[in-house]
Design an enzyme around this catalytic site. Sequence first.
Site, PDB file in Angstrom:
ATOM      1  N   GLY A  19       0.788  -1.228   0.000  1.00  0.00           N
ATOM      2  CA  GLY A  19       0.000   0.000   0.000  1.00  0.00           C
ATOM      3  C   GLY A  19       0.817   1.273   0.000  1.00  0.00           C
ATOM      4  N   ASP A  40      10.432  -7.093  -1.815  1.00  0.00           N
ATOM      5  CA  ASP A  40       9.185  -7.587  -1.235  1.00  0.00           C
ATOM      6  C   ASP A  40       9.103  -9.095  -1.430  1.00  0.00           C
ATOM      7  OD1 ASP A  40       6.383  -8.249  -0.670  1.00  0.00           O
ATOM      8  OD2 ASP A  40       6.069  -6.087  -0.707  1.00  0.00           O
ATOM      9  N   SER A  47      -7.017  -9.590  -0.880  1.00  0.00           N
ATOM     10  CA  SER A  47      -7.217  -8.583   0.171  1.00  0.00           C
ATOM     11  C   SER A  47      -6.332  -7.352  -0.013  1.00  0.00           C
ATOM     12  CB  SER A  47      -6.949  -9.201   1.544  1.00  0.00           C
ATOM     13  OG  SER A  47      -5.594  -9.610   1.643  1.00  0.00           O
ATOM     14  N   ASN A  48      -5.341  -7.405  -0.894  1.00  0.00           N
ATOM     15  CA  ASN A  48      -4.453  -6.270  -1.155  1.00  0.00           C
ATOM     16  C   ASN A  48      -5.059  -5.247  -2.113  1.00  0.00           C
ATOM     17  OD1 ASN A  48      -1.645  -8.539  -1.603  1.00  0.00           O
ATOM     18  ND2 ASN A  48      -2.400  -7.677   0.296  1.00  0.00           N
ATOM     19  N   LYS A  64       4.815  -9.838  -5.718  1.00  0.00           N
ATOM     20  CA  LYS A  64       4.568  -8.394  -5.835  1.00  0.00           C
ATOM     21  C   LYS A  64       5.722  -7.670  -6.516  1.00  0.00           C
ATOM     22  CE  LYS A  64       1.545  -7.737  -1.862  1.00  0.00           C
ATOM     23  NZ  LYS A  64       1.389  -7.062  -0.556  1.00  0.00           N
ATOM     24  N   CYS A 166      -2.009  -4.000   9.511  1.00  0.00           N
ATOM     25  CA  CYS A 166      -3.172  -3.612   8.696  1.00  0.00           C
ATOM     26  C   CYS A 166      -4.221  -4.716   8.621  1.00  0.00           C
ATOM     27  CB  CYS A 166      -2.726  -3.241   7.280  1.00  0.00           C
ATOM     28  SG  CYS A 166      -1.813  -1.710   7.197  1.00  0.00           S
TER      29      CYS A 166
END
Length: 188
Positions: A19, A40, A47-48, A64, A166
């Site tokens: 994010g 990463d 869910s991202n 990612k 998060c």
Amino acid sequence: EQGQRRLSESSVLVVGAGGLGVPALLYLTAAGVGRITVVDPDLVELSNLHRQVLYTEADIGRPKAEVAALALRARNSEVEIITLCERLTTENAVSMISGNDLVIDGSDSIETRYAIDDACVEAGVAWVHAAIHRFEGQVSCFNVDGGSRYRDLFPEPPEEGSVPDCAEAGVLGALPGILGSIQAAEAL
């Protein structure tokens, strides 16, 4: 012209392509930063998608860093994009950070923040930190010209499990985009 030349000769390590990292990566690439390293270890998850706007449903299950690199290269082919599909740790942080002009912390790990801070001090590199929680966030610059560091603000890490991430606390989808954009502005 001189400023653009400086950008094209610079290198930035972005820790986290989620994010916070996604908007920072997009703006650094658009600005023409010469070399960007994306760190990463995670795969894109459904869910991202509400906060990591570089990814699509077709990217679910893919790394990612690699998906981000493909999209960034398509936006600016003159920027060198390097991918590291691994976690930044206390063991590898100095080697990852050395040789870069700046680090952007888009991670969601307190342990990673301390590793970045220690390694940036050792390598003499400034870094731009951001953190988010539900509907609020913060951005700070550390080790700028050897100045204040993260450990000056937070000398000791909080107890494990005392700060929700998060996934546990939730986050307003647009918030990381705002803070990641501020990180890019600070970097530029």
